[in-house]
Design a protein around this motif. Structure first.
Motif, PDB file in Angstrom:
ATOM      1  N   ARG A  86       0.788  -1.233   0.000  1.00 52.37           N
ATOM      2  CA  ARG A  86       0.000   0.000   0.000  1.00 52.37           C
ATOM      3  C   ARG A  86       0.824   1.290   0.000  1.00 52.37           C
ATOM      4  NH1 ARG A  86      -3.559  -3.034  -1.061  1.00 52.37           N
ATOM      5  NH2 ARG A  86      -5.396  -3.573   0.171  1.00 52.37           N
ATOM      6  N   CYS A  87       2.130   1.187   0.158  1.00 54.06           N
ATOM      7  CA  CYS A  87       2.916   2.410   0.351  1.00 54.06           C
ATOM      8  C   CYS A  87       3.940   2.647  -0.747  1.00 54.06           C
ATOM      9  CB  CYS A  87       3.610   2.378   1.722  1.00 54.06           C
ATOM     10  SG  CYS A  87       2.506   2.006   3.092  1.00 54.06           S
ATOM     11  N   SER A  94       2.797   3.098  -4.307  1.00 55.88           N
ATOM     12  CA  SER A  94       2.222   3.509  -5.587  1.00 55.88           C
ATOM     13  C   SER A  94       2.430   4.992  -5.873  1.00 55.88           C
ATOM     14  CB  SER A  94       0.735   3.145  -5.644  1.00 55.88           C
ATOM     15  OG  SER A  94       0.072   3.644  -4.518  1.00 55.88           O
ATOM     16  N   CYS A  95       2.587   5.840  -4.836  1.00 61.93           N
ATOM     17  CA  CYS A  95       2.763   7.276  -5.075  1.00 61.93           C
ATOM     18  C   CYS A  95       4.206   7.728  -4.831  1.00 61.93           C
ATOM     19  CB  CYS A  95       1.840   8.087  -4.181  1.00 61.93           C
ATOM     20  SG  CYS A  95       0.107   7.611  -4.324  1.00 61.93           S
ATOM     21  N   HIS A  96       4.948   6.983  -4.024  1.00 58.32           N
ATOM     22  CA  HIS A  96       6.362   7.288  -3.759  1.00 58.32           C
ATOM     23  C   HIS A  96       7.048   5.973  -3.451  1.00 58.32           C
ATOM     24  CE1 HIS A  96       4.968   6.838   0.364  1.00 58.32           C
ATOM     25  NE2 HIS A  96       4.171   7.876   0.236  1.00 58.32           N
ATOM     26  N   VAL A 155      10.696   6.389   1.304  1.00 55.14           N
ATOM     27  CA  VAL A 155      10.070   7.524   2.001  1.00 55.14           C
ATOM     28  C   VAL A 155       9.494   7.032   3.342  1.00 55.14           C
ATOM     29  CG1 VAL A 155       8.132   9.173   1.863  1.00 55.14           C
ATOM     30  CG2 VAL A 155       9.485   8.661  -0.178  1.00 55.14           C
ATOM     31  N   VAL A 156       9.025   5.808   3.341  1.00 58.43           N
ATOM     32  CA  VAL A 156       8.362   5.257   4.522  1.00 58.43           C
ATOM     33  C   VAL A 156       9.383   4.673   5.507  1.00 58.43           C
ATOM     34  CG1 VAL A 156       6.656   3.561   5.305  1.00 58.43           C
ATOM     35  CG2 VAL A 156       6.351   4.735   3.096  1.00 58.43           C
ATOM     36  N   ARG A 164       9.516   7.486  13.694  1.00 59.08           N
ATOM     37  CA  ARG A 164       8.396   8.266  14.235  1.00 59.08           C
ATOM     38  C   ARG A 164       7.701   7.523  15.361  1.00 59.08           C
ATOM     39  NH1 ARG A 164       5.671  10.750   8.772  1.00 59.08           N
ATOM     40  NH2 ARG A 164       7.588  11.825   8.240  1.00 59.08           N
ATOM     41  N   THR A 178       0.349  10.886   9.895  1.00 61.12           N
ATOM     42  CA  THR A 178       0.678  10.844   8.458  1.00 61.12           C
ATOM     43  C   THR A 178      -0.445  10.128   7.699  1.00 61.12           C
ATOM     44  OG1 THR A 178       3.057  10.812   8.882  1.00 61.12           O
ATOM     45  CG2 THR A 178       2.340   9.956   6.757  1.00 61.12           C
ATOM     46  N   LEU A 179      -0.896   9.017   8.254  1.00 59.80           N
ATOM     47  CA  LEU A 179      -1.918   8.223   7.553  1.00 59.80           C
ATOM     48  C   LEU A 179      -3.264   8.941   7.504  1.00 59.80           C
ATOM     49  CD1 LEU A 179      -1.018   4.662   8.908  1.00 59.80           C
ATOM     50  CD2 LEU A 179      -0.465   5.652   6.676  1.00 59.80           C
ATOM     51  N   LYS A 182      -3.427  12.265   7.013  1.00 58.74           N
ATOM     52  CA  LYS A 182      -3.331  13.456   6.153  1.00 58.74           C
ATOM     53  C   LYS A 182      -4.209  13.248   4.919  1.00 58.74           C
ATOM     54  CE  LYS A 182       0.913  15.243   5.505  1.00 58.74           C
ATOM     55  NZ  LYS A 182       2.382  15.213   5.269  1.00 58.74           N
ATOM     56  N   SER A 219      -3.487  13.371   1.974  1.00 58.75           N
ATOM     57  CA  SER A 219      -2.782  12.575   0.963  1.00 58.75           C
ATOM     58  C   SER A 219      -2.871  11.070   1.242  1.00 58.75           C
ATOM     59  CB  SER A 219      -1.313  13.001   0.915  1.00 58.75           C
ATOM     60  OG  SER A 219      -0.771  13.110   2.223  1.00 58.75           O
ATOM     61  N   HIS A 220      -3.205  10.698   2.465  1.00 57.15           N
ATOM     62  CA  HIS A 220      -3.164   9.280   2.838  1.00 57.15           C
ATOM     63  C   HIS A 220      -4.474   8.716   3.341  1.00 57.15           C
ATOM     64  CE1 HIS A 220       1.065  10.423   2.774  1.00 57.15           C
ATOM     65  NE2 HIS A 220       1.266   9.179   2.430  1.00 57.15           N
ATOM     66  N   VAL A 255      -5.949   5.787   1.481  1.00 59.14           N
ATOM     67  CA  VAL A 255      -5.222   4.510   1.317  1.00 59.14           C
ATOM     68  C   VAL A 255      -6.078   3.400   1.944  1.00 59.14           C
ATOM     69  CG1 VAL A 255      -3.115   3.236   1.908  1.00 59.14           C
ATOM     70  CG2 VAL A 255      -2.967   5.673   1.346  1.00 59.14           C
ATOM     71  N   LEU A 261       0.165  -1.204  11.129  1.00 53.84           N
ATOM     72  CA  LEU A 261       1.206  -0.603  10.284  1.00 53.84           C
ATOM     73  C   LEU A 261       2.046   0.368  11.117  1.00 53.84           C
ATOM     74  CD1 LEU A 261       2.565  -0.078   7.576  1.00 53.84           C
ATOM     75  CD2 LEU A 261       0.705   1.478   7.002  1.00 53.84           C
ATOM     76  N   TYR A 312       4.993  12.416  -6.610  1.00 53.17           N
ATOM     77  CA  TYR A 312       3.966  13.402  -6.270  1.00 53.17           C
ATOM     78  C   TYR A 312       4.486  14.815  -6.439  1.00 53.17           C
ATOM     79  CZ  TYR A 312       6.370  12.908  -1.733  1.00 53.17           C
ATOM     80  OH  TYR A 312       7.305  12.815  -0.744  1.00 53.17           O
TER      81      TYR A 312
HETATM   82  C1  HEC Z   1      -2.299   7.941  -2.907  1.00 54.16           C
HETATM   83  C2  HEC Z   1      -0.896   8.242  -2.942  1.00 54.16           C
HETATM   84  C3  HEC Z   1      -0.077   7.809  -1.727  1.00 54.16           C
HETATM   85  C4  HEC Z   1       0.014   6.556  -1.173  1.00 54.16           C
HETATM   86  C5  HEC Z   1      -0.669   5.274  -1.615  1.00 54.16           C
HETATM   87  C6  HEC Z   1       0.944   6.690  -0.064  1.00 54.16           C
HETATM   88  N1  HEC Z   1       1.417   7.963   0.022  1.00 54.16           N
HETATM   89 FE1  HEC Z   1       2.760   8.674   1.346  1.00 54.16          FE
HETATM   90  N2  HEC Z   1       2.767  10.478   0.417  1.00 54.16           N
HETATM   91  C7  HEC Z   1       1.888  10.859  -0.594  1.00 54.16           C
HETATM   92  C8  HEC Z   1       2.066  12.269  -0.902  1.00 54.16           C
HETATM   93  C9  HEC Z   1       1.272  13.036  -1.936  1.00 54.16           C
HETATM   94  C10 HEC Z   1       3.085  12.720  -0.054  1.00 54.16           C
HETATM   95  C11 HEC Z   1       3.663  14.161   0.036  1.00 54.16           C
HETATM   96  C12 HEC Z   1       2.655  15.127   0.568  1.00 54.16           C
HETATM   97  C13 HEC Z   1       2.277  14.834   1.989  1.00 54.16           C
HETATM   98  O1  HEC Z   1       3.163  14.560   2.795  1.00 54.16           O
HETATM   99  O2  HEC Z   1       1.086  14.861   2.285  1.00 54.16           O
HETATM  100  C14 HEC Z   1       3.501  11.579   0.763  1.00 54.16           C
HETATM  101  C15 HEC Z   1       4.479  11.608   1.734  1.00 54.16           C
HETATM  102  C16 HEC Z   1       4.715  10.603   2.650  1.00 54.16           C
HETATM  103  C17 HEC Z   1       5.646  10.713   3.759  1.00 54.16           C
HETATM  104  C18 HEC Z   1       6.573  11.892   4.035  1.00 54.16           C
HETATM  105  C19 HEC Z   1       5.803  13.107   4.442  1.00 54.16           C
HETATM  106  C20 HEC Z   1       5.083  12.928   5.744  1.00 54.16           C
HETATM  107  O3  HEC Z   1       3.874  13.152   5.789  1.00 54.16           O
HETATM  108  O4  HEC Z   1       5.704  12.593   6.727  1.00 54.16           O
HETATM  109  C21 HEC Z   1       5.534   9.554   4.478  1.00 54.16           C
HETATM  110  C22 HEC Z   1       6.296   9.184   5.716  1.00 54.16           C
HETATM  111  C23 HEC Z   1       4.552   8.718   3.800  1.00 54.16           C
HETATM  112  N3  HEC Z   1       4.096   9.378   2.693  1.00 54.16           N
HETATM  113  C24 HEC Z   1       4.158   7.485   4.244  1.00 54.16           C
HETATM  114  C25 HEC Z   1       3.291   6.654   3.543  1.00 54.16           C
HETATM  115  C26 HEC Z   1       2.856   5.337   4.017  1.00 54.16           C
HETATM  116  C27 HEC Z   1       3.214   4.710   5.330  1.00 54.16           C
HETATM  117  C28 HEC Z   1       2.070   4.816   3.036  1.00 54.16           C
HETATM  118  C29 HEC Z   1       1.353   3.486   3.025  1.00 54.16           C
HETATM  119  C30 HEC Z   1       0.305   3.341   3.978  1.00 54.16           C
HETATM  120  C31 HEC Z   1       1.976   5.809   1.966  1.00 54.16           C
HETATM  121  N4  HEC Z   1       2.721   6.902   2.315  1.00 54.16           N
HETATM  122  C32 HEC Z   1       1.263   5.653   0.801  1.00 54.16           C
HETATM  123  C33 HEC Z   1       0.998  10.037  -1.228  1.00 54.16           C
HETATM  124  C34 HEC Z   1       0.800   8.689  -0.981  1.00 54.16           C
END
Ligand code: HEC
Length: 173
Positions: free
Chosen positions: A105-106, A108-110, A114-115, A120, A128-129, A131, A133-134, A137, A147, A173
């Protein structure tokens, strides 16, 4: 070539793309599901214990037995996973763990980097989950908790631990 040798070669060819993928992500520490699978191989009697739900503290105490040979991180990962899993009646069908969720799940966008490089608290991970942006998910509340628990213990990997192919240019992104 004998038929067996052909089959063997064929199985190597068929298995290799999958194996190459697995290898790339080997640096991400084991999650509760695979730790428990390993424990069940070594100590099948554990299956009876799994039928009763316990909290993470109780699981941690139970797994704190030299016979299981778990270090603190692995024990905590397994204990929190088992608390989330609840009663397990079929050990052949364990629910997915935080590592499985990270891979599924983590990415497809980055990239997964990044994870797994972030250190944390549980609250910060849940933040974060949550936000915008998340929030979409597809993971339930309980899965998000698992998770977060997994990443609190196993996240924060140093950049040297990340394969070069996953170090840069991964965010779309
Ligand atoms: C639908 C697209 C998408 C998916 C799927 C996704 N991310 Fe992200 N993620 C983003 C975007 C857009 C950003 C940058 C903007 C923001 O941080 O909101 C980001 C940034 C981050 C960051 C760095 C910024 C922060 O908020 O700390 C972390 C850590 C992160 N993602 C964790 C995760 C995890 C854990 C998962 C799996 C559950 C995940 N991402 C799945 C879109 C996604």
């Amino acid at each position: 070539m004998t038929r067996l040798a052909i089959l063997f070669t064929l199985s190597l060819v068929l298995a290799s793309p999958l194996r190459a993928q697995d290898d790339l992500f080997d640096f991400i520490p084991a999650g509760g599901r695979s730790i428990v699978e390993r424990l069940l191989d070594r100590a099948p009697a554990l299956a009876d214990t799994l039928t009763q739900p316990r909290d993470a503290e109780a699981w941690s105490a139970l797994l704190d037995d030299p016979a299981y040979g778990l270090d603190d991180w692995t024990r905590r990962t397994a204990a929190e996973y088992l608390a989330y899993a609840g009663a397990i009646t079929d050990p052949a069908d364990l629910p997915w763990d935080g590592r499985d969720m990270t891979l599924a799940r983590c990415q497809s966008c980055h990239i997964v980097t990044v994870v797994v490089t972030q250190a944390r608290t549980r609250e910060a991970w849940l933040g974060t989950l949550n936000k915008p942006s998340h929030v979409e998910v597809p993971l339930s509340e309980a899965e998000r908790g698992q998770l977060a628990d997994y990443l609190v213990v196993n996240g924060g990997l140093p950049i040297d631990a990340i394969p070069p192919a996953l170090r840069a240019g991964g965010a779309s992104y």
